[in-house]
Design an enzyme around this catalytic site. Structure first.
Site: not given
Length: 364
Positions: A83, A147, A239, A260
């Site tokens: 990412q 992340h 969120e 998960y």
């Protein structure tokens, strides 16, 4: 080096020829492609004297103006894996005087990579970054490609907020000796503001403004200048948060998601001393860019929060008062919405990763 992006020449023929319309609570919306053929676009922002800047995750910064696309030289080296890569771009409020822009990215580090922030001057001819200075780097020591966050938002007082994910290391979001899972706040020169909440505390990174975040990939100021974030949960529990000075947002001690592989995360959904989300989605919709709308073209949307969905291919509109989802704007163009911003004319622009495109929304 100047080059034509695929389909860019076709775009110049007639934008109306490529526009499509979809319905919303405010009536018909025109969706017009501004550029296509992008490779993993991540963020977009506007240059006040014309044109716009786009980041591609593999490390390219592209300037588009007057029918020409320019690959901008001088971008920092990025760790383009997982990412990570070149992430957010934000044009400084005083660009007319300084021509400065801010870039966040995954920076190669000795044991992996970490989120970093560079400020640079955008050259007069729009071809290069000049006088680049790295003004923040997350504490090293974390590997993997997950992340990184990462948005950079300039507050009304000129300080900078940068969002950082937990790097896939859940406990580190509660460990303030590193920057993981935090929103950090720094001055324009990279120094730490005196009024940051943890200044002077031992074994705490002084840049931290709030912590206990999982992976905040969207951030923006509301009409009062307050910072909001949109954050990936695990399986469920995505969120929207109103970020507060010194607050602990709970990850991974509390969450409305689950692992998960199944099973409760942490201690449940609430705990004393930890903040509740302003809103959460379950199932996860994979939120990314976040924008609070001024109401310029759609007065009925003034103060509402718009969040892109990477998973379900829509733009979520949340009522700015009650902070609850009231509408999903979706169509062929809203494929993996990574970023969403408001232009100076009140139009809404968004980044579609699925289409490799930047789209503009105007009243139909």
């Amino acid at each position: 080096m100047r080059f034509a992006l695929s389909a860019f020449a076709a775009l110049s023929l007639s934008s109306a020829a490529f526009a499509n319309t979809l319905e919303s609570s405010a009536g018909a919306l025109n969706i017009t492609p501004m550029v296509t053929g992008l490779d993993a676009p991540w963020a977009v922002d506007f240059v006040p004297d014309g044109g716009f800047l786009v980041t591609e995750r593999d490390g390219d910064l592209i300037y588009i103006a007057d029918g020409t696309a320019t690959r901008v030289a001088g971008v920092p080296d990025v760790a383009a894996r997982g990412q990570g890569g070149l992430l957010d771009v934000t044009v400084a409020q005083d660009f007319a005087q300084t021509r400065e822009i801010f870039l966040t990215y995954a920076k190669p580090q000795s044991r992996g990579a970490g989120t970093a922030l560079t400020v640079a001057r955008f050259s007069e001819d729009g071809t290069a970054l000049e006088n680049s200075r790295e003004i923040f780097e997350a504490a090293p020591g974390f590997s993997g490609g997950r992340h990184f966050g990462s948005r950079v938002v300039e507050a009304q007082d000129g300080t900078l907020f940068v969002t950082i994910g937990d790097r896939g290391n859940r406990p580190s979001a509660q460990d303030r000796s590193n920057h993981n899972g935090a929103v950090v706040r720094i001055n324009r020169d990279g120094s730490v503001p005196d009024d940051n909440p943890f200044v002077g505390q031992s074994n705490v990174q002084p840049e931290i403004w709030s912590y206990g975040h999982r992976n905040p990939q969207g951030a923006g100021l509301d009409l009062e200048g307050r910072l909001w974030t949109s954050e990936h949960g695990a399986q469920g529990g995505d969120e929207v948060n109103l970020v507060q000075r010194g607050a602990n947002f709970g990850w991974p001690v509390i969450s409305y998601g689950e692992h998960y592989g199944g099973g409760r995360i942490g201690e449940g959904t609430e705990k004393a001393g930890m903040e509740q989300p302003a809103y959460y989605w379950d199932p996860s919709m994979a939120p990314s860019g976040l924008m609070v709308y001024s109401g310029a073209l759609w007065p009925e949307w003034r103060g509402d929060i718009f969040v892109g969905s990477l998973k379900f291919d829509y733009i979520s509109r949340l009522d700015g008062g009650g902070v609850t989802e009231v509408e999903q704007i979706e169509g062929d163009a809203t494929s993996r919405v990574r970023d969403i911003v408001e232009a100076s004319d009140g139009s809404i622009w968004f980044v579609s990763v699925g289409d490799g495109a930047i789209y503009r929304i105007t009243p139909g």
